[in-house]
Motif scaffolding. Structure first.
Motif, PDB file in Angstrom:
ATOM      1  N   TYR A 352      -6.443  15.601  21.082  1.00 55.18           N
ATOM      2  CA  TYR A 352      -6.692  16.484  19.935  1.00 55.18           C
ATOM      3  C   TYR A 352      -6.087  17.852  20.205  1.00 55.18           C
ATOM      4  CZ  TYR A 352     -10.091  19.049  22.686  1.00 55.18           C
ATOM      5  OH  TYR A 352     -10.667  19.812  23.659  1.00 55.18           O
ATOM      6  N   TRP A 360      -6.273  18.586  14.578  1.00 54.63           N
ATOM      7  CA  TRP A 360      -5.971  17.155  14.432  1.00 54.63           C
ATOM      8  C   TRP A 360      -6.595  16.355  15.565  1.00 54.63           C
ATOM      9  CZ3 TRP A 360      -3.588  15.213  18.690  1.00 54.63           C
ATOM     10  CH2 TRP A 360      -2.734  16.033  19.429  1.00 54.63           C
ATOM     11  N   GLN A 361      -6.753  15.059  15.297  1.00 53.09           N
ATOM     12  CA  GLN A 361      -7.205  14.120  16.332  1.00 53.09           C
ATOM     13  C   GLN A 361      -6.309  12.882  16.265  1.00 53.09           C
ATOM     14  OE1 GLN A 361     -11.416  13.270  16.447  1.00 53.09           O
ATOM     15  NE2 GLN A 361     -11.976  15.435  16.336  1.00 53.09           N
ATOM     16  N   TYR A 363      -6.072   8.832  17.995  1.00 53.67           N
ATOM     17  CA  TYR A 363      -6.692   7.763  18.796  1.00 53.67           C
ATOM     18  C   TYR A 363      -5.704   6.618  18.966  1.00 53.67           C
ATOM     19  CZ  TYR A 363     -11.044  10.172  17.851  1.00 53.67           C
ATOM     20  OH  TYR A 363     -12.023  11.125  17.777  1.00 53.67           O
ATOM     21  N   LYS A 401     -15.980  15.239  10.341  1.00 54.71           N
ATOM     22  CA  LYS A 401     -16.520  14.554  11.521  1.00 54.71           C
ATOM     23  C   LYS A 401     -16.593  13.035  11.264  1.00 54.71           C
ATOM     24  CE  LYS A 401     -20.640  14.871  14.446  1.00 54.71           C
ATOM     25  NZ  LYS A 401     -21.483  13.735  14.030  1.00 54.71           N
ATOM     26  N   TYR A 404     -13.121  11.401  11.306  1.00 52.26           N
ATOM     27  CA  TYR A 404     -12.599  11.227  12.672  1.00 52.26           C
ATOM     28  C   TYR A 404     -13.308  10.050  13.357  1.00 52.26           C
ATOM     29  CZ  TYR A 404      -9.996  15.640  12.410  1.00 52.26           C
ATOM     30  OH  TYR A 404      -9.106  16.614  12.070  1.00 52.26           O
TER      31      TYR A 404
END
Ligand code: FAD
Ligand code: NDP
Length: 434
Positions: A352, A360-361, A363, A401, A404
């Protein structure tokens, strides 16, 4: 002269702090555990150094960001270690290790022995000298790895208000420092060899959003070239002092940029040298199994220095991010203290960043075809990566939240994707619905 501990954590960074907390949660007796760190302070959340620490107003300072506040856990101050009977051996570099004898030798000449060793030595910043450019010792050339570096950067920034900074490198340090320099009212030019910023993670389309945002804040991008040499201030040339300062940078493309301050973020090398020839290395790190155990069964490795099996992708990887450091550290402690109850480490890579008003994140893995969604000219957008018919990676800017959490959950499931255009049409709705 020597001391003996049951458990020794070598390195006092992020992973060390989270390992210490896990040791106390799982039960460790007073005097059994020690942390040896070259840094003079107890473990802290390193990510703060390129963010809150560099703010001109109300900057973050220790003790506020000792681990483990980054994961909303207890803040482990030096008092906490004392109360839990954990020995903090700070300001102490280990200069050699003997894994057969289970001993470490400090620069002060002390031998410290262990039953179990957790290597958490992290990494060091690559120097320009390693690319054939000299001048890193100049007083206004800054790197950013530890608290001392960050403190120096703040000092130089304070004398450079209204002036010019050159940021070398378009990766994490480059991007986060450039934003902080702008916030400190310094004019920024970013110089990097690639065609766009964050070359290893971002696609050109994602990168262009961030570059446009940075340009709107006045950042000048100089791409596809590297530094060839520094120009030094005249007194530096005359004195030839170690503490000379640079006045600008010459680039390989022949151009020149004036500079009151230079920040260098050109990557890292894991601190493995103490163990070379003693432990198996892979991908630049210490190779460990799903228990974070190295080729020597008494020695574990965690954080930036560890190359571990990423089960979800079926291969060994070394990650340079804080979430991996926290979770691998906890897992290693669990594997040592509760071997029967501890399964193989099953980690989903998570990276992140936060700069300006952006956040931003990411995965998973950025391989295969990128499928974009959202409004790239607005505040929330993202991408999925689909490889061999499965969704393997997700990126989201400006998410909530819950959003994400949803992209993380779905990425872990690696769902089958038959129709890329349908995935594109559903966008974020795809993960929220699953
Ligand atoms: P470190 O935290 O680097 O700790 C290693 C420790 O070992 C240090 O204290 C070092 O002094 C000590 N040490 C090394 N060798 C010896 C020796 N021989 N003797 C004694 N002590 C030794 N990741 C993210 O995911 N998000 C972020 O926003 C983010 N921001 C970052 C910002 C900055 C400025 C930096 C530098 C990194 C950032 N990272 C971020 C990466 C993240 O901080 C690292 O992945 C994490 O710190 C790794 O933890 P570690 O414990 O393995 O190593
Ligand atoms: P990165 O690996 O992120 O980026 C280094 C950048 O410098 C790359 O763009 C690289 O290009 C470029 N580069 C390499 N050599 C040169 C050169 N000679 N001249 C100019 N540019 C060059 O490393 P950073 O230094 O930015 O970050 C250091 C560490 O800190 C990383 O482990 C990172 O994960 C961590 N960090 C993480 C953050 C986060 O997760 N939010 C924030 C800050 C730091 P190329 O790819 O072509 O080699």
């Amino acid at each position: 002269m020597g001391r003996a501990f049951v458990y020794v954590i070598l390195g006092g960074g992020v992973a060390a702090g989270y390992a210490a907390l896990e040791f106390t949660k799982k039960g460790v007796s007073h005097g059994e555990l020690c942390i040896i760190s070259e840094e003079p302070v107890a473990p802290y959340e390193r990510p703060a150094l390129s963010k809150g620490f560099l703010l001109p107003e109300a900057p973050a300072r220790l003790p506020a960001f000792h681990t483990c506040v980054g994961a909303n856990e207890e803040r482990l101050t030096p008092k906490w270690y004392k109360e839990h009977g954990i020995e903090l051996i700070l300001g102490t570099r280990v200069k050699s290790a003997d894994v057969r004898r289970k001993t470490l030798l400090t620069a002060a000449g002390e031998t410290i022995s262990y039953k179990f060793l957790i290597i958490a030595t992290g990494a060091r910043a690559l120097k320009l000298e390693e690319f054939g450019v000299s001048g890193s010792d100049a007083e206004n050339v800054c790197y950013l790895r530890d608290l001392a570096d960050a403190t120096r950067l703040v000092d130089v920034m304070q004398t450079s208000t209204g002036g010019n900074a050159v940021v070398i490198g378009g990766g994490y340090v480059g991007m986060e420092c450039a934003a902080s320099l702008v916030i400190n009212k310094i004019n920024v030019s970013m110089v990097f060899p690639e065609a766009h910023c964050m070359g290893r993670l971002f696609t050109p389309k994602i990168a262009s959003h961030y570059e446009e945002f940075y340009k709107s804040k006045g950042v000048n991008f100089v791409k596809g070239t590297v530094l060839s040499s520094f120009a030094f201030n005249p007194e530096g040339k005359v004195n030839f002092s170690l503490f000379c300062s640079v006045s600008g940078v010459y680039l390989k493309d022949g151009s020149y940029l004036p500079a009151d301050l230079v920040v260098v973020g050109i990557g890292i090398r894991p601190n493995t040298s103490l163990f070379e020839g003693q432990l198996t290395l892979e991908k630049g790190g210490i190779k460990v199994n799903g228990r974070l155990q190295s080729s020597n069964s008494s020695v574990y490795a965690v954080g930036d220095v560890a190359s571990f099996p990423v089960k979800i992708f079926g291969e060994i990887r070394r990650l340079e991010h804080v979430d991996a450091a926290r979770k691998s550290a906890r897992h290693a402690v669990s594997a040592i203290l509760e071997p029967e109850k501890t399964p193989e480490f099953d980690y989903l890579p998570f990276f992140y960043s936060r700069v300006f008003s952006l956040s931003w994140q990411f995965y998973g893995d950025n391989v295969g075809e990128a499928v974009y969604f959202g409004d790239f000219s607005g505040t929330s957008f993202g991408a999925y990566w689909v490889n061999k018919g499965h969704l393997v990676g997700s990126f989201l800017e400006g998410g909530s939240k819950e959003e994400y959490e949803a992209i993380a959950k779905v990425t872990r499931l690696k769902p089958v994707i038959e129709d890329l255009s349908e995935l594109e049409r559903q966008g974020l709705g795809f993960v929220v619905a699953l």
